[in-house]
Scaffold this motif. Structure first.
Motif, PDB file in Angstrom:
ATOM      1  N   GLN A 285       0.839  -1.209   0.000  1.00  9.93           N
ATOM      2  CA  GLN A 285       0.000   0.000   0.000  1.00  9.93           C
ATOM      3  C   GLN A 285       0.868   1.251   0.000  1.00  9.93           C
ATOM      4  OE1 GLN A 285      -3.167  -0.178  -0.250  1.00  9.93           O
ATOM      5  NE2 GLN A 285      -3.660  -2.290   0.296  1.00  9.93           N
ATOM      6  N   SER A 286       1.926   1.265   0.780  1.00 13.93           N
ATOM      7  CA  SER A 286       2.815   2.417   0.851  1.00 13.93           C
ATOM      8  C   SER A 286       3.547   2.616  -0.472  1.00 13.93           C
ATOM      9  CB  SER A 286       3.814   2.225   1.990  1.00 13.93           C
ATOM     10  OG  SER A 286       4.734   3.270   2.036  1.00 13.93           O
ATOM     11  N   GLU A 287       3.911   1.529  -1.127  1.00 13.22           N
ATOM     12  CA  GLU A 287       4.607   1.617  -2.403  1.00 13.22           C
ATOM     13  C   GLU A 287       3.723   2.273  -3.460  1.00 13.22           C
ATOM     14  OE1 GLU A 287       7.712   1.018  -5.187  1.00 13.22           O
ATOM     15  OE2 GLU A 287       7.624   1.025  -2.991  1.00 13.22           O
ATOM     16  N   GLU A 288       2.448   1.960  -3.443  1.00 15.02           N
ATOM     17  CA  GLU A 288       1.526   2.552  -4.401  1.00 15.02           C
ATOM     18  C   GLU A 288       1.402   4.063  -4.170  1.00 15.02           C
ATOM     19  OE1 GLU A 288      -3.095   1.944  -5.931  1.00 15.02           O
ATOM     20  OE2 GLU A 288      -2.248   0.655  -4.376  1.00 15.02           O
ATOM     21  N   ALA A 289       1.310   4.437  -2.909  1.00 14.90           N
ATOM     22  CA  ALA A 289       1.218   5.869  -2.610  1.00 14.90           C
ATOM     23  C   ALA A 289       2.508   6.590  -2.993  1.00 14.90           C
ATOM     24  CB  ALA A 289       0.915   6.072  -1.125  1.00 14.90           C
ATOM     25  N   ARG A 290       3.644   5.958  -2.785  1.00 15.37           N
ATOM     26  CA  ARG A 290       4.925   6.594  -3.099  1.00 15.37           C
ATOM     27  C   ARG A 290       5.079   6.819  -4.606  1.00 15.37           C
ATOM     28  NH1 ARG A 290       9.685   5.235  -4.836  1.00 15.37           N
ATOM     29  NH2 ARG A 290       9.097   3.047  -5.037  1.00 15.37           N
ATOM     30  N   LYS A 291       4.682   5.810  -5.402  1.00 20.83           N
ATOM     31  CA  LYS A 291       4.781   5.969  -6.852  1.00 20.83           C
ATOM     32  C   LYS A 291       3.848   7.069  -7.356  1.00 20.83           C
ATOM     33  CE  LYS A 291       6.342   1.306  -7.978  1.00 20.83           C
ATOM     34  NZ  LYS A 291       6.056   0.055  -8.732  1.00 20.83           N
ATOM     35  N   SER A 292       2.662   7.138  -6.773  1.00 23.28           N
ATOM     36  CA  SER A 292       1.735   8.199  -7.174  1.00 23.28           C
ATOM     37  C   SER A 292       2.297   9.571  -6.805  1.00 23.28           C
ATOM     38  CB  SER A 292       0.377   7.990  -6.498  1.00 23.28           C
ATOM     39  OG  SER A 292      -0.202   6.781  -6.912  1.00 23.28           O
ATOM     40  N   LEU A 293       2.945   9.683  -5.629  1.00 27.87           N
ATOM     41  CA  LEU A 293       3.538  10.944  -5.204  1.00 27.87           C
ATOM     42  C   LEU A 293       4.679  11.360  -6.137  1.00 27.87           C
ATOM     43  CD1 LEU A 293       3.559  13.207  -3.103  1.00 27.87           C
ATOM     44  CD2 LEU A 293       5.101  11.812  -1.707  1.00 27.87           C
ATOM     45  N   GLU A 294       5.467  10.409  -6.597  1.00 28.29           N
ATOM     46  CA  GLU A 294       6.539  10.712  -7.542  1.00 28.29           C
ATOM     47  C   GLU A 294       5.965  11.274  -8.841  1.00 28.29           C
ATOM     48  OE1 GLU A 294       8.797   7.200  -8.102  1.00 28.29           O
ATOM     49  OE2 GLU A 294       9.762   7.276  -6.117  1.00 28.29           O
ATOM     50  N   PHE A 295       4.874  10.664  -9.304  1.00 24.39           N
ATOM     51  CA  PHE A 295       4.238  11.131 -10.538  1.00 24.39           C
ATOM     52  C   PHE A 295       3.732  12.564 -10.383  1.00 24.39           C
ATOM     53  CE2 PHE A 295       0.238  11.683 -12.878  1.00 24.39           C
ATOM     54  CZ  PHE A 295       0.710  11.590 -14.181  1.00 24.39           C
ATOM     55  N   LEU A 296       3.078  12.857  -9.267  1.00 22.36           N
ATOM     56  CA  LEU A 296       2.545  14.198  -9.041  1.00 22.36           C
ATOM     57  C   LEU A 296       3.669  15.235  -8.903  1.00 22.36           C
ATOM     58  CD1 LEU A 296      -0.335  13.350  -6.547  1.00 22.36           C
ATOM     59  CD2 LEU A 296      -0.564  13.988  -8.948  1.00 22.36           C
ATOM     60  N   SER A 297       4.735  14.811  -8.215  1.00 22.34           N
ATOM     61  CA  SER A 297       5.843  15.743  -8.007  1.00 22.34           C
ATOM     62  C   SER A 297       6.486  16.153  -9.329  1.00 22.34           C
ATOM     63  CB  SER A 297       6.895  15.110  -7.088  1.00 22.34           C
ATOM     64  OG  SER A 297       6.316  14.827  -5.827  1.00 22.34           O
ATOM     65  N   LYS A 298       6.508  15.252 -10.310  1.00 23.76           N
ATOM     66  CA  LYS A 298       7.054  15.593 -11.624  1.00 23.76           C
ATOM     67  C   LYS A 298       6.131  16.525 -12.389  1.00 23.76           C
ATOM     68  CE  LYS A 298       9.664  11.279 -12.201  1.00 23.76           C
ATOM     69  NZ  LYS A 298       9.790  10.039 -13.001  1.00 23.76           N
ATOM     70  N   GLN A 299       4.827  16.418 -12.157  1.00 23.90           N
ATOM     71  CA  GLN A 299       3.865  17.236 -12.891  1.00 23.90           C
ATOM     72  C   GLN A 299       3.805  18.680 -12.377  1.00 23.90           C
ATOM     73  OE1 GLN A 299       2.108  16.231 -15.624  1.00 23.90           O
ATOM     74  NE2 GLN A 299       3.350  14.351 -15.451  1.00 23.90           N
ATOM     75  N   VAL A 300       4.038  18.887 -11.078  1.00 25.57           N
ATOM     76  CA  VAL A 300       3.890  20.230 -10.486  1.00 25.57           C
ATOM     77  C   VAL A 300       4.815  21.256 -11.146  1.00 25.57           C
ATOM     78  CG1 VAL A 300       4.233  21.584  -8.387  1.00 25.57           C
ATOM     79  CG2 VAL A 300       2.955  19.441  -8.290  1.00 25.57           C
ATOM     80  N   PRO A 301       6.132  21.003 -11.300  1.00 27.71           N
ATOM     81  CA  PRO A 301       6.987  22.024 -11.945  1.00 27.71           C
ATOM     82  C   PRO A 301       6.566  22.325 -13.382  1.00 27.71           C
ATOM     83  CG  PRO A 301       8.308  20.405 -10.790  1.00 27.71           C
ATOM     84  CD  PRO A 301       6.912  19.860 -10.823  1.00 27.71           C
ATOM     85  N   GLU A 302       6.148  21.295 -14.116  1.00 32.76           N
ATOM     86  CA  GLU A 302       5.751  21.527 -15.505  1.00 32.76           C
ATOM     87  C   GLU A 302       4.523  22.429 -15.571  1.00 32.76           C
ATOM     88  OE1 GLU A 302       5.168  17.776 -17.353  1.00 32.76           O
ATOM     89  OE2 GLU A 302       7.234  17.092 -17.031  1.00 32.76           O
ATOM     90  N   VAL A 303       3.516  22.145 -14.749  1.00 33.98           N
ATOM     91  CA  VAL A 303       2.296  22.970 -14.764  1.00 33.98           C
ATOM     92  C   VAL A 303       2.601  24.386 -14.295  1.00 33.98           C
ATOM     93  CG1 VAL A 303      -0.016  23.209 -13.785  1.00 33.98           C
ATOM     94  CG2 VAL A 303       0.814  20.957 -14.483  1.00 33.98           C
ATOM     95  N   ARG A 304       3.502  24.511 -13.288  1.00 34.79           N
ATOM     96  CA  ARG A 304       3.855  25.840 -12.791  1.00 34.79           C
ATOM     97  C   ARG A 304       4.547  26.655 -13.889  1.00 34.79           C
ATOM     98  NH1 ARG A 304       6.495  24.639  -8.196  1.00 34.79           N
ATOM     99  NH2 ARG A 304       8.505  24.538  -9.284  1.00 34.79           N
ATOM    100  N   GLY A 305       5.399  26.006 -14.678  1.00 32.16           N
ATOM    101  CA  GLY A 305       6.066  26.694 -15.770  1.00 32.16           C
ATOM    102  C   GLY A 305       5.079  27.145 -16.845  1.00 32.16           C
TER     103      GLY A 305
END
Length: 731
Positions: free
Chosen positions: A275-295
């Motif tokens: 369960q923790s691994e699934e949440a961690r992978k989702s967090l990695e995906f979101l973290s990559k999207q935030v800088p792109e959207v901010r730019g």
């Protein structure tokens, strides 16, 4: 006197008679049936008593419906994707090598230590803590609670699954053997190497007497996991409840409880990690999207500000603002669907109903967006440009805020992951063994014994086609002159001898003198009367009593028929014509020498060899004499013919006891020299085909069988039901 004789019955149907015969056969063999049932029950009881008891430990867990931890799927995917019961998939995970293999590794379940115990009763001695007696100290077995603790046993691949023997030398030393060869010695607490380092053994403790032996095996990991899986049970309580019971069986209740608890810990731990691994992978995906959207947001804002500066801060009308709001709303929904599609595409194909519904909704939103685009194209050019730039800013701003919120939610979800499994009941073993079920085993053994007994009785009846009714003799064309019941008194007068490797009953007394009122003797008196009329058309007063095979009772019939005829005032001579194995001298309690063979050899005369029976006046007999090498030739000689002629002149009745027809040719030779021949058949011994074959053999030699005597009739339930009984009484 009571005489029971079978008689045909016609009042019962064939099915009734067949069932009645089967029941009768079982009743007649009740001693055998009861003995086999008791024997099987005792064997079952012994197995249940000495078998190693198996204990069971169980536990109860709950698998809750999985709460989505991926915030990208909360809006749409969680509503569109069906929630299947998680228990089925989790049950397969519980039995996987990922879980069970870890338990094997932690508890060294791939290393088996088995004490070499006394055969059959070794487990019983161990369970009852029975120590080795003084005379059995050097037998090499483990007794009572003898055991060793093994810390490890690393072996090379070629020795996986091989069995080694550990012999205890004392409390701190041991010797290791392989295939009868001593490999070396080791000490407690130290890892010893054998076979050039290919095998290592580390014994943690020894609690066994010197000389005790143990078998050590390091099984392959996959084999150990498979054996653990065979003893590990997983079942859901109800349908779709998510409540799953675990059970593990083992001869040791403590080990079963410990192994099951370890499996539970491993499973819960891996569930949380997953369960923790699934949440961690989702967090990695979101973290990559935030800088792109901010730019993208920053770029859109710069373009809008530059355009306004260039055109002196152009504002948009109310109508244009309404269109903008609708466009931003549609863009946000499309963006949500994009994230949801990324989640669903990892689980389903585009043809799946859930995926297809998402694509359809996405196409609908695009059609609405295209309609608004057409409206925007109809506006003034300046308003169009401002509207597009403002839309880019608003959409990127909404996406950026949404992503920031999802990142915070996922960070909280990752920190608070507890899994969707909880243990309701901890592992605990039952104090009483679950197997063997002693009552069930004894009951099944008893049923099996009864079935086996029935099969034995039926097979014996199937292969025993002996005569059971006088009707069977009459169907062969033989009139039945007498039916002689089996006499219990005669059994007491007989003695057992071994002949040809088989035990055989031989008459050792004359029943007509010891028990003159016996039912068998009464039957022979009836034969005496019938014989009077049967010999009226005979050319002489000579009678041959023969039979198809040995042990039919012809000597008994001959001797006692002669006795009842002598008691009726006749002068009777009995000749033992079986010069090979005749037993007539034993009935009359005399020697076998000085008899027929000496007369036929020309050494003595009839007057010298004949012997009177002192207990019965008028009865004399001629023993067989010394066994000659050429009995058939002597009987075919002229001297035998002259002997019979002389005996006919001196006696009222001459009875010759001949050898069996199917054994030798003597009966045919004798039969040609007597006027009357009777065939003795034994009840349930001689089949009709055997009687028919004997008749043919005599007929081929020119001997006609006058009639038959059914001897040894017994009152049995099987024949009583089939043929019924006539009952005669005489007082």
């Amino acid at each position: 006197m009571n005489l029971n004789v079978p008689a045909p019955q016609t009042s019962k149907t064939d099915n009734d008679m067949e069932l009645g015969r089967i029941l009768g056969l079982l009743f007649d063999a009740k001693g055998l049936v009861i003995s086999l049932i008791v024997l099987f029950a005792l064997v079952g009881a012994a197995y249940a008593f000495f078998a190693t008891p198996i204990f069971r430990a169980d536990s109860l867990v709950q698998v809750e419906t999985k709460t989505p931890k991926n915030p990208l799927a909360d809006a749409t995917a969680s509503a569109m994707m069906p929630q299947l019961p998680p228990s089925r998939a989790e049950m397969e995970i519980m039995k996987s090598r990922m879980v069970l293999g870890r338990a094997v590794d932690l508890l060294n379940l791939d290393i088996r230590v088995e004490p070499v115990r006394v055969p059959v009763i070794g487990g019983f001695l161990q369970r009852h803590q029975i120590a080795a007696p003084a005379f059995a100290q050097d037998w090499g077995y483990a007794w009572g609670d003898d055991h060793i603790e093994l810390a490890g046993m690393p072996v090379a691949g070629e020795y996986l699954g091989k069995t080694f023997t550990l012999e205890v030398l004392d409390e701190t030393r041991y010797a290791l053997h392989y295939r009868g060869e001593r490999l070396g010695e080791g000490s407690v607490g130290e890892e010893a190497s054998f076979l050039g380092g290919a095998v290592g053994v580390e014994v943690e403790s020894i609690a066994a007497a010197p000389g005790a032996t143990f078998k050590l095996t390091h099984a392959q990991r996959v084999v150990a996991v498979d054996q653990l899986r065979d003893n590990f049970g997983v079942a859901e309580q109800g349908n779709g409840t998510g409540i799953i019971s675990w059970s593990l069986t083992d001869p040791s209740p403590a080990l079963a409880e410990r192994v099951l608890a370890t499996i539970g810990d491993i499973y819960v731990t891996q569930n949380i990690q997953r369960q923790s691994e699934e949440a961690r992978k989702s967090l990695e995906f979101l973290s990559k999207q935030v800088p792109e959207v901010r730019g993208e947001l920053a770029g859109a804002e710069q373009q809008l500000n530059a355009y306004r500066s260039e055109h002196d801060s152009v504002d948009i009308s109310m109508e244009t603002k309404s269109v903008l709001d609708r466009v931003v709303n549609l863009e946000s929904q499309l963006n949500e669907l994009e994230f949801s599609e990324a989640e669903i595409s990892r689980r389903f194909t585009p043809s799946h109903p859930t995926y297809a519904a998402l694509l359809e909704k996405k196409a609908q939103l695009k059609r609405e967006l295209n309609t608004l685009e057409e409206r925007i194209n109809g506006m003034p050019e300046t308003q169009q440009e401002v509207l597009r730039m403002q839309r880019d800013v608003s959409v990127n701003q909404a996406i950026y805020v949404q992503l920031r919120n999802k990142v915070q939610e996922m960070q909280i979800a990752e920190a608070s992951t507890v899994g969707n499994v909880r243990v309701l009941d901890d592992s605990e073993s039952f104090p009483r063994p679950v197997s063997p079920n002693k009552i069930m085993i004894i009951a099944l053994a008893t049923i099996l014994g009864a079935a086996f007994a029935v099969a034995v009785v039926m097979l014996r009846a199937m292969f025993n086609r002996g005569l059971e009714s006088p009707d069977q003799l009459e169907q062969l064309g033989l009139p039945v002159y007498a039916i002689v019941p089996k006499s219990d008194d005669q059994n007491r007068l007989s003695r057992r001898i071994r002949r040809g490797g088989r035990s055989q009953s031989v008459p050792a007394g004359l029943l007509a003198w010891h028990r003159p009122l016996d039912v068998s003797i009464e039957a022979l008196r009836s034969l005496r009367t019938s014989l009077h009329f049967a010999m009226l058309d005979s050319t002489d007063n000579r009678l041959m009593i023969t039979g198809p095979s040995p042990a039919v009772g012809k000597s008994f019939i001959t001797a006692n028929l002669a006795a009842v005829c002598a008691q009726n005032g006749q002068r009777v001579l009995v000749i033992d014509g079986d010069m090979r194995k005749g037993q007539m001298h034993k009935i009359f309690k005399g020697p076998s020498e000085d008899g027929l063979s000496e007369i036929l050899a020309g050494r003595h005369t009839l007057e010298e060899m004949v012997r009177p029976v002192e207990s019965i006046e008028g009865l004399e007999y001629l023993a067989r004499g010394v066994v000659p090498p050429n009995a058939s030739e002597l009987l075919a000689s002229e001297r035998f013919t002259e002997l019979l002629a002389k005996a006919s002149e001196r006696y009222d009745l001459v009875i010759v006891d001949s050898p069996p027809v199917l054994a030798v040719t003597d009966a045919t030779v004798i039969g040609k020299r007597v006027g009357t021949t009777l065939m003795v058949a034994r009840f349930q011994l001689n089949p009709p085909k055997e009687i028919e074959l004997a008749m043919r053999r005599l007929d081929t030699g020119g001997v006609r069988v006058k009639g038959a005597i059914l001897n040894g009739l017994e009152r049995k339930a099987a024949t009583a039901y089939t043929y019924g009984y006539y009952n005669y009484s005489y007082r």
